[in-house]
Design an enzyme around this catalytic site. Structure first.
Site, short mmCIF file in Angstrom:
data_model
loop_
_atom_site.label_atom_id
_atom_site.label_comp_id
_atom_site.label_asym_id
_atom_site.label_seq_id
_atom_site.Cartn_x
_atom_site.Cartn_y
_atom_site.Cartn_z
N HIS A 185 0.97 -1.20 0.02
CA HIS A 185 0.10 0.00 0.08
C HIS A 185 0.88 1.41 -0.08
O HIS A 185 1.98 1.06 0.38
CB HIS A 185 -0.83 -0.10 1.20
CG HIS A 185 -1.87 0.90 1.64
ND1 HIS A 185 -1.72 2.23 1.76
CD2 HIS A 185 -3.05 0.78 1.09
CE1 HIS A 185 -2.89 2.95 1.85
NE2 HIS A 185 -3.79 1.98 1.50
N ASP A 223 2.89 -5.05 8.28
CA ASP A 223 1.79 -4.26 8.22
C ASP A 223 0.53 -5.07 8.16
O ASP A 223 0.46 -6.00 7.45
CB ASP A 223 1.97 -3.60 6.74
CG ASP A 223 0.77 -2.77 6.45
OD1 ASP A 223 -0.46 -2.80 7.40
OD2 ASP A 223 0.51 -1.92 5.40
N GLN A 235 -4.58 -5.47 6.88
CA GLN A 235 -5.44 -6.40 6.29
C GLN A 235 -5.31 -7.75 7.10
O GLN A 235 -5.93 -8.61 6.27
CB GLN A 235 -5.18 -6.59 4.87
CG GLN A 235 -5.43 -5.17 4.25
CD GLN A 235 -6.71 -4.69 4.16
OE1 GLN A 235 -7.62 -5.40 4.03
NE2 GLN A 235 -6.99 -3.36 3.68
N LYS A 240 -10.54 -1.14 10.80
CA LYS A 240 -10.48 -2.21 9.76
C LYS A 240 -10.76 -3.55 10.60
O LYS A 240 -10.99 -4.59 10.29
CB LYS A 240 -9.43 -2.35 9.16
CG LYS A 240 -9.08 -1.32 7.99
CD LYS A 240 -8.09 -1.62 6.96
CE LYS A 240 -7.38 -0.72 6.40
NZ LYS A 240 -8.12 0.33 5.23
N CYS A 275 -4.76 2.52 -3.72
CA CYS A 275 -3.70 3.04 -2.95
C CYS A 275 -2.40 2.17 -3.42
O CYS A 275 -1.71 1.92 -2.34
CB CYS A 275 -3.68 3.28 -1.71
SG CYS A 275 -5.12 4.44 -1.46
#
Lengths: 411, 139
Positions: free
Chosen positions: A128, A205, A208, A231, A369
Protein backbone atom coordinates in the site's frame (compact mmCIF):
# COMPACT_ATOMS: atom_id res chain seq x y z
CA UNK A 1 -13.49 -5.59 32.59
CA UNK A 2 -16.11 -8.06 31.47
CA UNK A 3 -15.12 -11.23 29.70
CA UNK A 4 -17.49 -12.70 27.18
CA UNK A 5 -17.29 -16.35 26.22
CA UNK A 6 -16.32 -17.58 22.80
CA UNK A 7 -19.34 -18.94 20.93
CA UNK A 8 -19.65 -21.50 18.11
CA UNK A 9 -19.39 -19.66 14.78
CA UNK A 10 -22.82 -18.59 13.56
CA UNK A 11 -23.10 -15.92 10.85
CA UNK A 12 -26.74 -15.12 11.55
CA UNK A 13 -26.01 -14.41 15.20
CA UNK A 14 -22.93 -12.37 14.36
CA UNK A 15 -24.90 -10.24 11.90
CA UNK A 16 -27.33 -9.37 14.68
CA UNK A 17 -24.48 -7.54 16.39
CA UNK A 18 -23.96 -5.18 13.43
CA UNK A 19 -26.79 -2.64 13.05
CA UNK A 20 -25.21 -1.08 9.92
CA UNK A 21 -25.77 -4.33 8.02
CA UNK A 22 -29.54 -4.04 8.52
CA UNK A 23 -30.34 -1.10 6.27
CA UNK A 24 -31.43 -0.32 2.77
CA UNK A 25 -29.67 1.85 0.23
CA UNK A 26 -31.50 2.99 -2.94
CA UNK A 27 -34.36 0.77 -1.80
CA UNK A 28 -32.19 -2.40 -1.74
CA UNK A 29 -30.84 -4.36 1.20
CA UNK A 30 -27.30 -3.17 1.74
CA UNK A 31 -24.60 -5.68 0.84
CA UNK A 32 -21.37 -4.49 2.36
CA UNK A 33 -18.34 -5.90 0.53
CA UNK A 34 -15.91 -3.07 1.25
CA UNK A 35 -14.43 -4.52 4.41
CA UNK A 36 -10.89 -4.06 3.13
CA UNK A 37 -11.51 -0.31 3.32
CA UNK A 38 -13.23 -0.38 6.69
CA UNK A 39 -15.30 -2.77 8.77
CA UNK A 40 -18.72 -2.20 10.28
CA UNK A 41 -18.97 -1.89 14.08
CA UNK A 42 -20.60 -4.27 16.56
CA UNK A 43 -23.08 -3.04 19.18
CA UNK A 44 -20.50 -3.59 21.92
CA UNK A 45 -18.33 -0.88 20.33
CA UNK A 46 -21.23 1.44 19.46
CA UNK A 47 -22.62 1.30 22.99
CA UNK A 48 -19.17 1.95 24.44
CA UNK A 49 -18.76 5.10 22.32
CA UNK A 50 -22.09 6.40 23.59
CA UNK A 51 -21.32 5.45 27.19
CA UNK A 52 -17.91 7.09 27.14
CA UNK A 53 -19.16 10.48 25.97
CA UNK A 54 -22.33 10.28 28.13
CA UNK A 55 -20.76 9.26 31.41
CA UNK A 56 -17.00 8.99 31.39
CA UNK A 57 -15.64 11.83 29.28
CA UNK A 58 -12.52 13.30 30.90
CA UNK A 59 -8.88 13.76 30.03
CA UNK A 60 -6.56 10.96 31.11
CA UNK A 61 -3.24 10.50 32.93
CA UNK A 62 -3.46 13.89 34.69
CA UNK A 63 -6.68 14.40 36.55
CA UNK A 64 -7.12 13.69 40.23
CA UNK A 65 -10.88 13.59 39.86
CA UNK A 66 -13.16 10.58 39.57
CA UNK A 67 -13.98 10.78 35.87
CA UNK A 68 -10.38 11.26 34.83
CA UNK A 69 -9.26 8.28 36.88
CA UNK A 70 -12.03 6.12 35.47
CA UNK A 71 -11.19 7.12 31.87
CA UNK A 72 -7.48 6.48 32.55
CA UNK A 73 -8.23 3.04 33.99
CA UNK A 74 -10.41 2.10 31.01
CA UNK A 75 -7.89 3.44 28.48
CA UNK A 76 -5.03 1.49 30.05
CA UNK A 77 -7.24 -1.61 30.41
CA UNK A 78 -7.84 -1.43 26.65
CA UNK A 79 -4.09 -1.35 26.08
CA UNK A 80 -3.69 -4.45 28.27
CA UNK A 81 -6.49 -6.27 26.46
CA UNK A 82 -4.80 -5.59 23.11
CA UNK A 83 -1.47 -6.71 24.57
CA UNK A 84 -3.00 -10.01 25.68
CA UNK A 85 -4.82 -10.54 22.37
CA UNK A 86 -1.62 -9.98 20.39
CA UNK A 87 0.45 -12.07 22.76
CA UNK A 88 2.84 -9.17 23.48
CA UNK A 89 5.05 -9.50 26.53
CA UNK A 90 4.19 -6.14 28.09
CA UNK A 91 1.57 -3.45 27.69
CA UNK A 92 4.46 -0.96 27.28
CA UNK A 93 4.93 -2.53 23.85
CA UNK A 94 1.49 -1.34 22.70
CA UNK A 95 1.65 2.25 21.39
CA UNK A 96 -1.61 3.94 20.45
CA UNK A 97 -1.31 5.83 17.15
CA UNK A 98 -3.78 7.31 14.66
CA UNK A 99 -3.69 4.15 12.55
CA UNK A 100 -1.51 2.00 10.32
CA UNK A 101 -0.16 4.95 8.34
CA UNK A 102 0.72 6.84 11.51
CA UNK A 103 2.38 3.76 13.00
CA UNK A 104 4.56 3.27 9.90
CA UNK A 105 5.49 6.96 9.86
CA UNK A 106 6.43 6.75 13.54
CA UNK A 107 8.83 3.89 12.81
CA UNK A 108 10.15 5.58 9.65
CA UNK A 109 10.94 8.79 11.54
CA UNK A 110 12.08 7.39 14.86
CA UNK A 111 13.73 4.05 14.06
CA UNK A 112 14.65 5.56 10.68
CA UNK A 113 16.64 8.36 12.33
CA UNK A 114 19.12 5.76 13.60
CA UNK A 115 19.92 4.56 10.06
CA UNK A 116 22.80 5.77 7.91
CA UNK A 117 23.42 6.46 4.23
CA UNK A 118 23.63 3.22 2.29
CA UNK A 119 21.51 1.23 4.75
CA UNK A 120 18.79 -0.67 2.93
CA UNK A 121 15.06 -1.01 3.53
CA UNK A 122 13.26 -3.87 1.86
CA UNK A 123 9.58 -3.69 0.91
CA UNK A 124 7.50 -5.59 -1.66
CA UNK A 125 5.82 -4.77 -4.96
CA UNK A 126 2.38 -5.27 -3.42
CA UNK A 127 2.65 -2.62 -0.70
CA UNK A 128 0.00 0.00 0.00
CA UNK A 129 1.25 3.56 -0.57
CA UNK A 130 1.49 3.97 3.22
CA UNK A 131 4.20 1.32 3.28
CA UNK A 132 6.07 2.89 0.36
CA UNK A 133 6.04 6.66 0.75
CA UNK A 134 7.30 6.95 4.38
CA UNK A 135 10.35 4.87 3.37
CA UNK A 136 10.96 6.96 0.25
CA UNK A 137 10.87 10.05 2.46
CA UNK A 138 13.32 8.40 4.87
CA UNK A 139 15.63 7.55 1.97
CA UNK A 140 15.56 11.19 0.84
CA UNK A 141 16.39 12.40 4.37
CA UNK A 142 19.12 9.94 5.24
CA UNK A 143 20.42 8.54 1.99
CA UNK A 144 19.07 5.04 2.68
CA UNK A 145 18.24 2.77 -0.25
CA UNK A 146 14.79 1.28 -0.87
CA UNK A 147 14.71 -2.19 -2.42
CA UNK A 148 11.55 -3.85 -3.72
CA UNK A 149 10.86 -7.60 -3.73
CA UNK A 150 9.03 -8.42 -6.99
CA UNK A 151 5.91 -10.58 -7.35
CA UNK A 152 4.83 -13.15 -9.92
CA UNK A 153 1.67 -12.98 -12.09
CA UNK A 154 -0.36 -14.83 -9.46
CA UNK A 155 0.47 -12.04 -7.03
CA UNK A 156 2.89 -13.95 -4.81
CA UNK A 157 6.24 -12.69 -3.56
CA UNK A 158 9.16 -14.22 -5.44
CA UNK A 159 11.05 -15.56 -2.45
CA UNK A 160 14.22 -16.32 -4.44
CA UNK A 161 14.40 -12.61 -5.22
CA UNK A 162 13.79 -11.80 -1.57
CA UNK A 163 16.76 -14.03 -0.65
CA UNK A 164 18.89 -12.22 -3.25
CA UNK A 165 17.92 -8.75 -2.05
CA UNK A 166 18.37 -9.51 1.65
CA UNK A 167 21.89 -8.75 2.85
CA UNK A 168 23.92 -7.41 5.74
CA UNK A 169 23.05 -3.93 4.42
CA UNK A 170 19.33 -4.57 5.05
CA UNK A 171 18.33 -2.82 8.27
CA UNK A 172 14.58 -3.17 7.98
CA UNK A 173 12.14 -5.35 6.08
CA UNK A 174 8.72 -3.69 6.00
CA UNK A 175 6.15 -5.94 4.44
CA UNK A 176 2.41 -6.35 4.34
CA UNK A 177 1.02 -9.47 5.95
CA UNK A 178 -1.89 -9.55 3.50
CA UNK A 179 -2.21 -7.55 0.28
CA UNK A 180 -5.22 -5.21 0.38
CA UNK A 181 -5.61 -5.47 -3.41
CA UNK A 182 -4.80 -9.12 -4.12
CA UNK A 183 -5.58 -10.85 -0.84
CA UNK A 184 -2.21 -12.65 -0.94
CA UNK A 185 -1.07 -13.91 2.47
CA UNK A 186 2.69 -13.47 2.62
CA UNK A 187 4.98 -16.03 4.31
CA UNK A 188 5.82 -13.58 7.08
CA UNK A 189 7.26 -16.15 9.45
CA UNK A 190 9.86 -17.23 6.89
CA UNK A 191 10.57 -13.57 6.04
CA UNK A 192 11.08 -12.70 9.71
CA UNK A 193 13.44 -15.63 10.31
CA UNK A 194 15.53 -14.87 7.24
CA UNK A 195 15.67 -11.13 8.00
CA UNK A 196 16.75 -11.76 11.60
CA UNK A 197 19.50 -14.06 10.34
CA UNK A 198 21.16 -11.05 8.64
CA UNK A 199 20.44 -8.75 11.57
CA UNK A 200 17.54 -6.83 9.99
CA UNK A 201 14.42 -5.79 11.89
CA UNK A 202 10.97 -6.59 10.49
CA UNK A 203 7.80 -4.50 10.42
CA UNK A 204 4.62 -6.37 9.54
CA UNK A 205 1.79 -4.24 8.14
CA UNK A 206 -1.18 -5.97 9.71
CA UNK A 207 -3.87 -3.60 8.39
CA UNK A 208 -5.43 -6.47 6.40
CA UNK A 209 -4.56 -9.44 8.59
CA UNK A 210 -5.68 -8.78 12.16
CA UNK A 211 -9.40 -8.94 11.22
CA UNK A 212 -8.97 -12.26 9.41
CA UNK A 213 -6.75 -14.40 11.59
CA UNK A 214 -5.43 -14.78 15.08
CA UNK A 215 -2.18 -12.88 15.43
CA UNK A 216 0.49 -13.69 17.99
CA UNK A 217 3.43 -11.30 17.80
CA UNK A 218 5.57 -13.44 20.07
CA UNK A 219 5.14 -16.50 17.85
CA UNK A 220 5.73 -14.44 14.71
CA UNK A 221 8.75 -12.83 16.38
CA UNK A 222 8.23 -9.65 14.34
CA UNK A 223 9.87 -6.49 15.66
CA UNK A 224 6.93 -4.26 14.79
CA UNK A 225 3.31 -5.05 13.96
CA UNK A 226 0.96 -2.24 12.95
CA UNK A 227 -2.78 -2.01 12.31
CA UNK A 228 -5.78 0.34 12.23
CA UNK A 229 -8.69 0.08 14.63
CA UNK A 230 -11.36 0.83 12.03
CA UNK A 231 -10.52 -2.22 9.93
CA UNK A 232 -10.87 -4.49 12.97
CA UNK A 233 -14.38 -3.43 14.06
CA UNK A 234 -13.23 -0.46 16.19
CA UNK A 235 -13.59 3.31 15.69
CA UNK A 236 -11.71 5.38 13.12
CA UNK A 237 -8.81 7.63 14.10
CA UNK A 238 -6.90 5.18 16.25
CA UNK A 239 -4.51 2.33 15.66
CA UNK A 240 -1.65 0.42 17.18
CA UNK A 241 2.07 0.10 16.85
CA UNK A 242 3.38 -3.01 18.57
CA UNK A 243 7.13 -2.95 19.00
CA UNK A 244 9.57 -5.08 20.97
CA UNK A 245 10.38 -3.25 24.17
CA UNK A 246 14.16 -3.14 23.76
CA UNK A 247 13.82 -1.66 20.26
CA UNK A 248 11.20 0.91 21.28
CA UNK A 249 13.32 1.81 24.29
CA UNK A 250 16.26 2.76 22.09
CA UNK A 251 14.15 4.72 19.60
CA UNK A 252 13.97 8.53 20.04
CA UNK A 253 10.55 10.20 20.46
CA UNK A 254 8.62 10.96 17.27
CA UNK A 255 6.46 13.95 18.24
CA UNK A 256 6.92 16.33 21.16
CA UNK A 257 4.22 17.65 23.47
CA UNK A 258 2.29 16.86 26.61
CA UNK A 259 2.12 13.35 28.11
CA UNK A 260 5.37 12.22 26.44
CA UNK A 261 7.65 14.16 28.84
CA UNK A 262 9.07 13.43 32.29
CA UNK A 263 10.32 16.95 33.03
CA UNK A 264 10.46 20.08 30.89
CA UNK A 265 12.72 23.08 31.41
CA UNK A 266 13.75 25.57 28.74
CA UNK A 267 17.25 24.16 28.89
CA UNK A 268 16.47 20.46 28.67
CA UNK A 269 13.54 18.06 28.56
CA UNK A 270 13.56 14.45 29.66
CA UNK A 271 11.11 12.01 28.18
CA UNK A 272 8.46 9.82 29.70
CA UNK A 273 8.74 6.04 29.74
CA UNK A 274 7.20 3.61 27.28
CA UNK A 275 4.57 3.67 25.92
CA UNK A 276 3.94 7.34 26.72
CA UNK A 277 7.21 8.49 25.12
CA UNK A 278 5.48 7.95 21.76
CA UNK A 279 2.05 9.34 22.69
CA UNK A 280 2.34 13.13 22.65
CA UNK A 281 -0.75 15.17 23.45
CA UNK A 282 -4.24 14.12 24.49
CA UNK A 283 -4.86 10.82 22.71
CA UNK A 284 -8.06 9.53 21.12
CA UNK A 285 -9.35 8.38 24.50
CA UNK A 286 -12.77 7.15 23.38
CA UNK A 287 -11.08 5.49 20.41
CA UNK A 288 -8.64 3.57 22.58
CA UNK A 289 -11.32 2.41 25.00
CA UNK A 290 -13.63 1.35 22.17
CA UNK A 291 -10.83 -0.42 20.30
CA UNK A 292 -10.48 -2.41 23.51
CA UNK A 293 -14.19 -3.22 23.17
CA UNK A 294 -13.63 -4.35 19.57
CA UNK A 295 -11.09 -6.87 20.88
CA UNK A 296 -13.50 -7.92 23.60
CA UNK A 297 -15.93 -8.66 20.75
CA UNK A 298 -13.25 -10.51 18.75
CA UNK A 299 -12.53 -12.72 21.75
CA UNK A 300 -16.07 -14.10 21.37
CA UNK A 301 -15.41 -15.12 17.74
CA UNK A 302 -13.93 -18.48 16.82
CA UNK A 303 -11.36 -16.96 14.46
CA UNK A 304 -10.38 -20.26 12.86
CA UNK A 305 -13.98 -20.95 11.89
CA UNK A 306 -14.38 -17.32 10.80
CA UNK A 307 -11.33 -17.59 8.56
CA UNK A 308 -12.64 -20.81 6.99
CA UNK A 309 -16.01 -19.15 6.36
CA UNK A 310 -14.37 -16.11 4.75
CA UNK A 311 -12.21 -18.25 2.47
CA UNK A 312 -15.26 -20.26 1.41
CA UNK A 313 -17.02 -17.01 0.51
CA UNK A 314 -14.07 -15.88 -1.62
CA UNK A 315 -13.80 -19.24 -3.39
CA UNK A 316 -17.56 -19.28 -4.03
CA UNK A 317 -17.47 -15.76 -5.51
CA UNK A 318 -14.37 -16.40 -7.61
CA UNK A 319 -15.71 -19.63 -9.10
CA UNK A 320 -18.85 -17.87 -10.31
CA UNK A 321 -17.15 -14.68 -11.51
CA UNK A 322 -14.57 -16.71 -13.41
CA UNK A 323 -17.28 -17.86 -15.85
CA UNK A 324 -17.91 -14.30 -17.13
CA UNK A 325 -16.36 -13.55 -20.50
CA UNK A 326 -13.46 -11.12 -20.37
CA UNK A 327 -13.34 -11.12 -16.58
CA UNK A 328 -9.96 -11.65 -15.01
CA UNK A 329 -9.38 -12.31 -11.33
CA UNK A 330 -6.42 -10.21 -10.20
CA UNK A 331 -4.51 -12.00 -7.47
CA UNK A 332 -4.51 -15.78 -7.61
CA UNK A 333 -2.08 -16.64 -4.86
CA UNK A 334 -2.29 -20.16 -3.46
CA UNK A 335 -2.54 -18.73 0.02
CA UNK A 336 -5.02 -15.89 0.00
CA UNK A 337 -7.69 -14.31 2.14
CA UNK A 338 -11.23 -13.17 1.39
CA UNK A 339 -10.46 -10.52 -1.20
CA UNK A 340 -11.75 -10.87 -4.76
CA UNK A 341 -10.29 -8.30 -7.13
CA UNK A 342 -11.18 -8.39 -10.81
CA UNK A 343 -11.01 -6.43 -14.01
CA UNK A 344 -13.08 -6.84 -17.17
CA UNK A 345 -11.64 -6.29 -20.62
CA UNK A 346 -12.85 -3.03 -22.16
CA UNK A 347 -14.85 -1.93 -19.11
CA UNK A 348 -13.70 0.62 -16.58
CA UNK A 349 -13.91 -0.53 -12.92
CA UNK A 350 -15.48 2.83 -12.01
CA UNK A 351 -18.51 2.02 -14.21
CA UNK A 352 -18.99 -1.42 -12.63
CA UNK A 353 -18.66 0.06 -9.12
CA UNK A 354 -21.21 2.79 -9.88
CA UNK A 355 -23.79 0.28 -11.14
CA UNK A 356 -23.20 -2.11 -8.23
CA UNK A 357 -23.70 0.80 -5.84
CA UNK A 358 -27.10 1.55 -7.36
CA UNK A 359 -28.00 -2.11 -6.78
CA UNK A 360 -27.19 -1.74 -3.07
CA UNK A 361 -23.72 -3.30 -3.17
CA UNK A 362 -20.71 -1.53 -1.68
CA UNK A 363 -17.40 -2.47 -3.31
CA UNK A 364 -14.20 -0.58 -3.84
CA UNK A 365 -12.98 0.40 -7.30
CA UNK A 366 -9.75 1.99 -8.43
CA UNK A 367 -6.10 1.45 -7.68
CA UNK A 368 -6.61 0.79 -3.93
CA UNK A 369 -3.61 3.01 -3.09
CA UNK A 370 -1.35 0.44 -4.77
CA UNK A 371 -0.50 2.22 -8.04
CA UNK A 372 2.80 0.35 -8.60
CA UNK A 373 0.84 -2.91 -8.40
CA UNK A 374 -1.69 -1.69 -10.99
CA UNK A 375 1.23 -0.72 -13.26
CA UNK A 376 2.58 -4.28 -12.84
CA UNK A 377 -0.72 -5.73 -14.09
CA UNK A 378 -1.11 -2.96 -16.70
CA UNK A 379 -4.63 -2.01 -15.60
CA UNK A 380 -6.06 1.31 -14.30
CA UNK A 381 -7.66 -0.41 -11.34
CA UNK A 382 -9.85 -3.27 -10.23
CA UNK A 383 -13.24 -3.88 -8.71
CA UNK A 384 -12.59 -5.28 -5.25
CA UNK A 385 -15.06 -7.20 -3.14
CA UNK A 386 -13.60 -7.85 0.30
CA UNK A 387 -15.51 -10.04 2.72
CA UNK A 388 -15.73 -10.14 6.49
CA UNK A 389 -16.98 -12.99 8.64
CA UNK A 390 -20.45 -11.40 8.77
CA UNK A 391 -20.98 -11.79 5.01
CA UNK A 392 -23.00 -14.65 3.52
CA UNK A 393 -23.26 -16.82 0.41
CA UNK A 394 -26.70 -15.38 -0.28
CA UNK A 395 -25.12 -11.93 -0.47
CA UNK A 396 -22.61 -13.29 -2.97
CA UNK A 397 -25.43 -14.74 -5.10
CA UNK A 398 -27.01 -11.27 -5.27
CA UNK A 399 -23.63 -9.70 -5.95
CA UNK A 400 -22.85 -12.07 -8.84
CA UNK A 401 -26.27 -11.38 -10.41
CA UNK A 402 -25.63 -7.65 -10.03
CA UNK A 403 -22.21 -7.96 -11.70
CA UNK A 404 -23.83 -9.87 -14.56
CA UNK A 405 -26.48 -7.18 -15.00
CA UNK A 406 -23.88 -4.41 -14.86
CA UNK A 407 -21.66 -6.05 -17.46
CA UNK A 408 -24.57 -6.61 -19.82
CA UNK A 409 -25.39 -2.88 -19.60
CA UNK A 410 -21.80 -1.79 -20.13
CA UNK A 411 -20.84 -4.06 -23.04
CA UNK B 1 -32.97 27.27 -26.50
CA UNK B 2 -30.97 29.02 -23.85
CA UNK B 3 -28.88 27.43 -21.15
CA UNK B 4 -31.74 27.22 -18.67
CA UNK B 5 -34.24 25.80 -21.17
CA UNK B 6 -31.74 23.11 -22.22
CA UNK B 7 -31.33 22.06 -18.59
CA UNK B 8 -35.09 21.95 -18.04
CA UNK B 9 -35.46 19.76 -21.11
CA UNK B 10 -32.95 17.25 -19.66
CA UNK B 11 -34.75 17.26 -16.30
CA UNK B 12 -38.00 16.42 -18.11
CA UNK B 13 -36.35 13.58 -20.02
CA UNK B 14 -35.14 12.06 -16.77
CA UNK B 15 -38.59 12.21 -15.16
CA UNK B 16 -39.72 9.12 -17.09
CA UNK B 17 -37.24 6.83 -15.36
CA UNK B 18 -38.59 4.73 -12.52
CA UNK B 19 -35.35 3.57 -11.02
CA UNK B 20 -31.62 4.16 -10.89
CA UNK B 21 -30.72 1.38 -13.29
CA UNK B 22 -32.96 2.80 -16.05
CA UNK B 23 -31.40 6.19 -15.50
CA UNK B 24 -27.91 4.75 -15.80
CA UNK B 25 -28.87 2.71 -18.85
CA UNK B 26 -29.74 6.01 -20.54
CA UNK B 27 -26.51 7.68 -19.38
CA UNK B 28 -24.48 4.72 -20.67
CA UNK B 29 -26.22 5.01 -24.07
CA UNK B 30 -25.37 8.71 -24.16
CA UNK B 31 -21.77 7.82 -23.37
CA UNK B 32 -21.64 5.26 -26.18
CA UNK B 33 -23.07 7.79 -28.70
CA UNK B 34 -20.75 10.67 -27.79
CA UNK B 35 -18.04 11.25 -30.44
CA UNK B 36 -14.66 10.13 -29.23
CA UNK B 37 -11.53 12.22 -29.02
CA UNK B 38 -8.95 10.54 -31.25
CA UNK B 39 -6.05 8.83 -29.49
CA UNK B 40 -3.60 11.38 -30.95
CA UNK B 41 -5.64 14.21 -29.44
CA UNK B 42 -5.62 12.62 -25.96
CA UNK B 43 -2.67 14.79 -25.00
CA UNK B 44 -1.44 15.78 -21.55
CA UNK B 45 -2.74 19.36 -21.90
CA UNK B 46 -6.25 18.08 -22.63
CA UNK B 47 -6.19 15.58 -19.77
CA UNK B 48 -8.03 16.10 -16.48
CA UNK B 49 -6.75 13.46 -14.13
CA UNK B 50 -9.25 11.98 -11.70
CA UNK B 51 -8.26 9.41 -9.13
CA UNK B 52 -10.69 6.91 -10.67
CA UNK B 53 -11.44 7.87 -14.26
CA UNK B 54 -9.82 10.32 -16.64
CA UNK B 55 -11.34 13.02 -18.81
CA UNK B 56 -9.98 14.72 -21.93
CA UNK B 57 -11.40 18.10 -22.91
CA UNK B 58 -10.89 20.00 -26.13
CA UNK B 59 -12.41 23.45 -26.51
CA UNK B 60 -12.44 26.11 -29.22
CA UNK B 61 -13.94 29.50 -29.81
CA UNK B 62 -15.80 30.34 -33.08
CA UNK B 63 -18.00 33.33 -33.92
CA UNK B 64 -18.31 34.43 -30.33
CA UNK B 65 -19.34 30.97 -29.08
CA UNK B 66 -17.57 28.15 -27.28
CA UNK B 67 -17.47 24.57 -28.60
CA UNK B 68 -16.38 21.50 -26.70
CA UNK B 69 -15.43 17.90 -27.35
CA UNK B 70 -14.70 15.62 -24.43
CA UNK B 71 -14.03 11.98 -23.72
CA UNK B 72 -13.44 9.67 -20.76
CA UNK B 73 -12.15 6.16 -20.18
CA UNK B 74 -15.27 5.42 -18.10
CA UNK B 75 -18.55 5.21 -19.98
CA UNK B 76 -20.77 6.63 -17.20
CA UNK B 77 -18.46 9.62 -16.84
CA UNK B 78 -18.67 10.01 -20.61
CA UNK B 79 -22.46 9.94 -20.56
CA UNK B 80 -22.53 12.74 -18.01
CA UNK B 81 -20.02 14.67 -20.14
CA UNK B 82 -22.51 14.30 -22.99
CA UNK B 83 -25.17 16.02 -20.88
CA UNK B 84 -22.82 18.82 -19.83
CA UNK B 85 -21.78 19.45 -23.42
CA UNK B 86 -25.38 19.45 -24.57
CA UNK B 87 -26.03 22.29 -22.11
CA UNK B 88 -22.85 24.31 -22.59
CA UNK B 89 -21.83 23.79 -26.24
CA UNK B 90 -22.53 26.74 -28.54
CA UNK B 91 -23.03 29.19 -25.68
CA UNK B 92 -21.27 32.52 -25.25
CA UNK B 93 -18.28 32.54 -22.89
CA UNK B 94 -20.08 34.82 -20.44
CA UNK B 95 -23.07 32.46 -20.06
CA UNK B 96 -20.74 29.51 -19.54
CA UNK B 97 -18.60 31.27 -16.93
CA UNK B 98 -21.67 32.17 -14.86
CA UNK B 99 -23.73 29.03 -15.60
CA UNK B 100 -25.50 27.38 -12.70
CA UNK B 101 -25.66 23.71 -13.67
CA UNK B 102 -28.75 23.01 -11.58
CA UNK B 103 -29.89 20.07 -13.71
CA UNK B 104 -27.16 17.80 -12.32
CA UNK B 105 -28.62 17.70 -8.81
CA UNK B 106 -32.22 17.71 -10.15
CA UNK B 107 -31.58 14.45 -11.99
CA UNK B 108 -29.75 13.00 -8.98
CA UNK B 109 -26.22 12.95 -10.35
CA UNK B 110 -24.65 15.47 -7.95
CA UNK B 111 -22.44 12.74 -6.47
CA UNK B 112 -20.57 12.60 -9.77
CA UNK B 113 -19.58 16.25 -9.42
CA UNK B 114 -18.55 16.04 -5.79
CA UNK B 115 -14.87 16.71 -5.02
CA UNK B 116 -14.53 13.25 -3.48
CA UNK B 117 -15.83 11.35 -6.50
CA UNK B 118 -12.50 11.84 -8.25
CA UNK B 119 -13.80 10.99 -11.73
CA UNK B 120 -12.46 14.14 -13.38
CA UNK B 121 -15.92 15.68 -13.94
CA UNK B 122 -15.59 18.48 -11.41
CA UNK B 123 -12.18 19.30 -12.87
CA UNK B 124 -13.74 19.31 -16.32
CA UNK B 125 -16.46 21.81 -15.34
CA UNK B 126 -13.82 24.02 -13.72
CA UNK B 127 -11.70 23.93 -16.86
CA UNK B 128 -14.71 24.60 -19.13
CA UNK B 129 -15.43 27.72 -17.12
CA UNK B 130 -11.79 28.74 -17.07
CA UNK B 131 -11.61 28.47 -20.87
CA UNK B 132 -14.73 30.62 -21.11
CA UNK B 133 -13.27 33.23 -18.75
CA UNK B 134 -10.09 33.38 -20.88
CA UNK B 135 -12.19 34.30 -23.91
CA UNK B 136 -14.13 36.95 -21.98
CA UNK B 137 -10.91 38.62 -20.87
CA UNK B 138 -9.45 38.29 -24.41
CA UNK B 139 -12.40 40.07 -25.93
Amino acid sequence: MSNLEQKPFNVREIREEFPALRQQVYGKNLIYFDNGATSQKPKLVLDAINLFYSKENANIHRGVHYLSQRATTDYEAARQRIQRYLGARKSEEIIFTKGTTDSINLVAFSFGSTLSAGDEILISAMEHHSNIVPWQMLCERQGCVLKVVPINQRGELIMDEFDQLLSKKTKLVSITHISNTLGTINPVKEIIQKAHAVGAKVLIDGAQSIQHMHINVKELDCDFYVFSSHKVFGPTGIGVLYGKEDILYRMPPYQGGGDMIARVTFERTTYNELPFKFEAGTPHIAGGICLGKAFEFLETIDMEAAERHERELAKYAEDMLDTFEGLQIIGEAKNKTSVVSFSVKGIHPFDIGTLLDKQGIAVRTGHHCTQPLMDFYGIPGTVRASFAFYNTKQEIDTFVEAVERSLSMLK
Amino acid sequence: MNLIEKQEEIIQEFEVFDDWMEKYEYIIDLGKDLPKITETNKTEDRLIEGCQSRVWLDSNFRDGKMHFTADSDAIITKGIIGLLIRVLDGEEPKSIATADLFFISKIGLQEHLSPTRANGLLGMVKRLKLEAIKHISAS
